[in-house]
Design a protein around this motif. Sequence first.
Motif, short mmCIF file in Angstrom:
data_model
loop_
_atom_site.label_atom_id
_atom_site.label_comp_id
_atom_site.label_asym_id
_atom_site.label_seq_id
_atom_site.Cartn_x
_atom_site.Cartn_y
_atom_site.Cartn_z
N LYS A 63 0.87 -1.19 0.12
CA LYS A 63 -0.08 -0.07 0.12
C LYS A 63 0.77 1.30 0.11
O LYS A 63 0.53 2.36 -0.57
N GLN A 78 2.38 1.70 -3.59
CA GLN A 78 1.19 2.04 -4.26
C GLN A 78 0.82 3.74 -4.16
O GLN A 78 0.73 4.42 -5.13
N SER A 132 1.19 -3.06 -7.41
CA SER A 132 0.07 -3.79 -7.48
C SER A 132 0.10 -5.24 -7.94
O SER A 132 -0.83 -6.00 -7.57
#
Length: 384
Positions: free
Chosen positions: A270, A273, A375
């Motif tokens: 996360k 990203q 991802s």
Amino acid sequence: MNQPEVSNRTKRMAVAAFFFIAGLCFASWASRIPDIKTKFQFNDAELGALLLALPVGSMLCLPFSGWLVNKFVSRRIVTIAAASYPCILVLIGFAGSVWQLAPAALLFGFLGNLCNISVNTQAVGVESLYGRSIMASFHGIWSFAGFAGGAIGSVMVSESIAPQWHFVVICSCSLVMVFLFRRFILRKDASHPNQPFFARPDGMLLKLGMIAFSCMVCEGSMFDWSGVYFQKVVEAPVALTTLGYTAFMATMAGGRFVGDKIVTRFGKQKVLQASGMVIAAGLLTAVVFPTIIAATAGFLLVGFGVSSVIPLVYSAAGKSKTLSPGAALTAVSSIGFLGFLLGPPIIGFIAQASSLRWSLTLIAALGFCTTVLASVIDFRDDRA
């Protein structure tokens, strides 16, 4: 003699000291480049050729660094590299001719890369002891050392102290730190006794390498073109042309000191990203609104966006199941370093063909690739 029984905190501080040495030496060199140019009466092209010696030296080291760390363990290699690195800095200062300066600069780049791979291998080992993300803080120490080295360099220049004596001071301090902290760094690395000299990275490492490539294109572009962008596109006053670079460096350093807490809470995937999105948003802000306030805000975002990417990529690479930490870090950093080298010239070519704003738009797209690539990677032990 057995390694003294020391706490994990002491081991962490010892490895951080070696990161500080690496950052201090590099920043000290960078702070005296104008004086070296004057001393040898280089024109811009000649200086550019000299500066190329450092990345060439780094690239020459890449095939050897992982093998050396695996063969002789990172403790031995980082001690040798960290002691030799500042000594070569002194040789650069005392060089009396181009034929002495160029090989010294080449060796400075070689040892810089060897120090980078070995100290990051140590950092991966310490991080495994903690069982959580602490890699970003190590890179934050490197950035802090860069600020310290730049500040010391400014004082030396203002006091008219010649580069060679400036470098002697830095070398002396660095050697004292090596002597004091070498006993407390990790004695052993993850064992990969049959690691070949040339090891092929697996798909996971290739993806991590591409993330490093995307991020380091952005970093290299900020280092070399942020001032030019403020000068030519933003049209900032002369006194403010370095504002964008300063903003970028400030949030990159600051972000590394808070990055570990963010990773512990949200996980590597996360954070990576989000980092790509922040990089792209920052660059596009500077492109769409080329004013001093907006461009500075954009570069602040870019600095924060890139701050945790390389530490996280190195941390993940060091946990490779197929290669030793040193070999895995070498594979990933090799791909990433190409981005650092290729980014600035790519900007120049596109700027010449169209405009600098279009160049940064392309870099924004590459920054967003961090989000896309993160991802599709399966991060196991995501918060570790």
